[in-house]
Design an enzyme around this catalytic site. Sequence first.
Site, PDB file in Angstrom:
ATOM      1  N   GLU A 163       0.902  -1.123  -0.201  1.00  0.00           N
ATOM      2  CA  GLU A 163      -0.101   0.093   0.404  1.00  0.00           C
ATOM      3  C   GLU A 163       0.969   1.649   0.318  1.00  0.00           C
ATOM      4  O   GLU A 163       0.045   3.023  -0.807  1.00  0.00           O
ATOM      5  CB  GLU A 163      -1.331  -0.081   1.352  1.00  0.00           C
ATOM      6  CG  GLU A 163      -1.971  -0.905   1.316  1.00  0.00           C
ATOM      7  CD  GLU A 163      -1.882  -2.357   1.483  1.00  0.00           C
ATOM      8  OE1 GLU A 163      -0.656  -2.873   1.765  1.00  0.00           O
ATOM      9  OE2 GLU A 163      -2.437  -3.003   2.090  1.00  0.00           O
ATOM     10  N   PHE A 200     -11.218  -7.556  13.393  1.00  0.00           N
ATOM     11  CA  PHE A 200     -10.748  -7.853  12.721  1.00  0.00           C
ATOM     12  C   PHE A 200      -9.435  -6.353  11.762  1.00  0.00           C
ATOM     13  O   PHE A 200     -10.692  -5.896  11.047  1.00  0.00           O
ATOM     14  CB  PHE A 200     -10.872  -9.310  11.909  1.00  0.00           C
ATOM     15  CG  PHE A 200      -9.839  -9.706  10.662  1.00  0.00           C
ATOM     16  CD1 PHE A 200      -8.302 -10.068  11.533  1.00  0.00           C
ATOM     17  CD2 PHE A 200      -9.989  -9.522   9.962  1.00  0.00           C
ATOM     18  CE1 PHE A 200      -7.300 -10.430  10.303  1.00  0.00           C
ATOM     19  CE2 PHE A 200      -8.866  -9.899   8.902  1.00  0.00           C
ATOM     20  CZ  PHE A 200      -7.201 -10.277   9.409  1.00  0.00           C
ATOM     21  N   GLN A 201      -9.202  -6.493  11.709  1.00  0.00           N
ATOM     22  CA  GLN A 201      -8.111  -5.308  10.954  1.00  0.00           C
ATOM     23  C   GLN A 201      -8.950  -3.692  10.748  1.00  0.00           C
ATOM     24  O   GLN A 201      -8.844  -3.339  10.512  1.00  0.00           O
ATOM     25  CB  GLN A 201      -8.526  -5.984   9.411  1.00  0.00           C
ATOM     26  CG  GLN A 201      -7.498  -7.101   8.470  1.00  0.00           C
ATOM     27  CD  GLN A 201      -7.575  -6.847   7.275  1.00  0.00           C
ATOM     28  OE1 GLN A 201      -7.917  -6.646   6.577  1.00  0.00           O
ATOM     29  NE2 GLN A 201      -5.862  -7.556   7.112  1.00  0.00           N
ATOM     30  N   LYS A 220     -17.471  -0.530   5.792  1.00  0.00           N
ATOM     31  CA  LYS A 220     -17.384  -1.511   5.091  1.00  0.00           C
ATOM     32  C   LYS A 220     -19.897  -1.281   4.758  1.00  0.00           C
ATOM     33  O   LYS A 220     -19.994  -1.836   3.373  1.00  0.00           O
ATOM     34  CB  LYS A 220     -17.409  -3.161   5.298  1.00  0.00           C
ATOM     35  CG  LYS A 220     -17.522  -4.206   3.983  1.00  0.00           C
ATOM     36  CD  LYS A 220     -17.574  -5.674   4.527  1.00  0.00           C
ATOM     37  CE  LYS A 220     -17.340  -6.158   2.908  1.00  0.00           C
ATOM     38  NZ  LYS A 220     -16.361  -7.565   3.240  1.00  0.00           N
ATOM     39  N   MET A 222      24.622   8.558   2.301  1.00  0.00           N
ATOM     40  CA  MET A 222      24.471   9.710   2.618  1.00  0.00           C
ATOM     41  C   MET A 222      24.601   9.729   4.137  1.00  0.00           C
ATOM     42  O   MET A 222      25.413  10.226   5.259  1.00  0.00           O
ATOM     43  CB  MET A 222      23.209  10.257   3.301  1.00  0.00           C
ATOM     44  CG  MET A 222      22.182  11.813   2.872  1.00  0.00           C
ATOM     45  SD  MET A 222      23.668  13.071   2.598  1.00  0.00           S
ATOM     46  CE  MET A 222      22.771  13.912   1.445  1.00  0.00           C
TER      47      MET A 222
END
Lengths: 567, 163
Positions: free
Chosen positions: A52, A114-115, A164, A480
Amino acid sequence: MSTELTGAEITVRCLQEEGVDHIFGYPGGAVLFIYDELFKQDKVKHVLVRHEQAAVHAADGYARSSNKTGVALVTSGPGVTNAVTGIATAYMDSIPLVIISGQVPTHAIGLDAFQEVDTVGITRPCVKHNFLVKDIAELASTIKKAFYIASTGRPGPVLVDIPKDVSQQKTAFAYPENVSMRSYNPVIRGHAGQIKKAVQLILEAKRPMIYTGGGVILSDASPQLTELVRVLGFPCTNTLMGLGGYPATDNQFVGMLGMHGTYEANMAMQHCDVLVAVGARFDDRVIGNPKHFFNEDRKIIHIDIDPSSISKRVKVDVPIVGSVSGVLDELIKLLKARKEKPDQTALDAWWTQINLWRARDCLKYDRASSIIKPQMVVEKLYEVTGGNAFVTSDVGQHQMWAAQFYKFDLPRRWINSGGLGTMGFGLPAAMGVQFANPSGAVACVTGEASIQMCIQELSTCKQYSLPLKIINLNNRYMGMVRQWQQFFHGNRYAESYMDALPNFVKLAESYGHVGMKIEQPGDIQNALEEAFKLKDRLVFMDFITDQTENVFPMVPGGKGLSEMILV
Amino acid sequence: MRHIISLLMENEAGALSRVAGLFSSRGYNIESLTVAATEDPTLSRMTLVTAGSDDVIEQITKQLNKLIEVVKVVDLSDGDHIERELMLMKVRAVGKDREEIKRMADIFRGRIIDVTDKSYTIELTGTGSKLDAFLEGMERGAILETVRTGASGIGRGERILKV
């Protein structure tokens, strides 16, 4: 009730209404209804990434290289937390994005489902605004607001969190034509009196300097800036975010300024008597320590759309809040109407001084080296692409060399994470750039450390046949970090060595791409030419470069602009 | 310097956390914060007490204005204003202390709003420094509990904060 649409249908219809052609995302439980609707249509093309973070960076690259709002779609919980780095990257650089995230159903919110994650809470400090849509009746208007907020004023990412069940419920759909918010009315037109004052200061300047940043790019104000600089005959410098705002090949361009800016740009910044700051914010990597930067004799005009950017780190004399393009239009109009011209004798003397600084040749490096110098790779990349490529970068030494040595004559060609400094940005951003500019040449200048932070996207590139050219400046160090350790930590290279590197050529090949390893300076040009001839293939070019090369000039942290370490 | 800032914002879930989050993320000082809906139920009014140099206060008001849900911001300290805070204090009140505590409350124009055979609950309104003075005047050991609302502020005379 047949005209009622589900929340998922509404979401997709809104994207269509906004003219979105590509969205970047990754499916999951909470966004399944939305994916189902995407599947049923073909106006909005979905690009499946492999993580993502890459979805948001790709949307970001898409936005930076066009002037459209980028869109990403992620699921709840880990989908969102993975996206956060991308969102924060866009936020720091003021990039217009709309991120749509799934959320657990409204009845499950707050129950550690969940999630589930508090998306609005987690993203709050790194978005311009965010919404949780609990009522389907507000879905369409919220998405409309999201696009409006993202792209107006000082742009930025806006997140819309859709539970949802809201994506499953139905309601009548009407996309609002306009948005009006009593609490959000960005100032676009600059104050006429302030612009007048600015004109007066400009005309009285003896040692003027024009310093411009990402605001010029975001406001599509390059034509105005170019006209202003040429009309006045003043020197111009761009920040890292502002490169391409003024043509780099023009003689009035004195190079990038800042921590790794040119000697001439930094010296002119420090010693000018009138500074015109345009869409730039005097940040720590640009002016260093504000106390050292302070100069009593210097008057500052600051044009910015965000009032909070003005007098944040540096007090200014003439603040002008407004869109850069509009304010520059006004400024040019007023200047042209005046009979007086800037003091040419003083200006000539100033240029003489600047040219002396320029003669210091601060970007010189060993061109005869038998080991590949990274600077040379970027110079050759510039030559081979005729300066016309879109160049993305990751973060570190390679980023600075790309900024110093690729001369950007056009805006929206240089795509990098300037504010947040996100390693892993370059490759996914390049994907977004390629989608926005299908026929453009897109190069990703990266290093062997950064590229491994989002290397999984080579798979996405294969799926969509993206012919990117990856320029991997491989010095087997986090360069760097190593440079700072060498300068400021007694050469103790703590954990900055990249051990156990993959064979990048084989890695690229295993993803179905072309891999090249280049070890001799004499091979750079041919390899690049060959790679860019492969117009339909991604080519991963692994350049084995000098391990000890450092980026110069360098203004050490906490120092002032004229306190540079020079080569 | 101490500043008292008033703002009107959309009365929406999450608006308060944006303000609070702004102060913590940018390291601004926050002494007190009160918020409730106004006569227009779509708007909340917040009073914030903060401290900082002029530069910091300028940034605070700019950053507050930048929040999408904030409609108007005014620094009440820029002009004449009135501020009031409410304190509820429960004190142990037995024997001869009962008379003394009642007298103290009267002097400060407080009201006793709940009584048991062992305690008083006193309601007191005023500026923060008046409440502080009352606290100082009470014997520490007698104080069972205090709760303060933080300051609410309003401009004097024609100074009006309205949409």
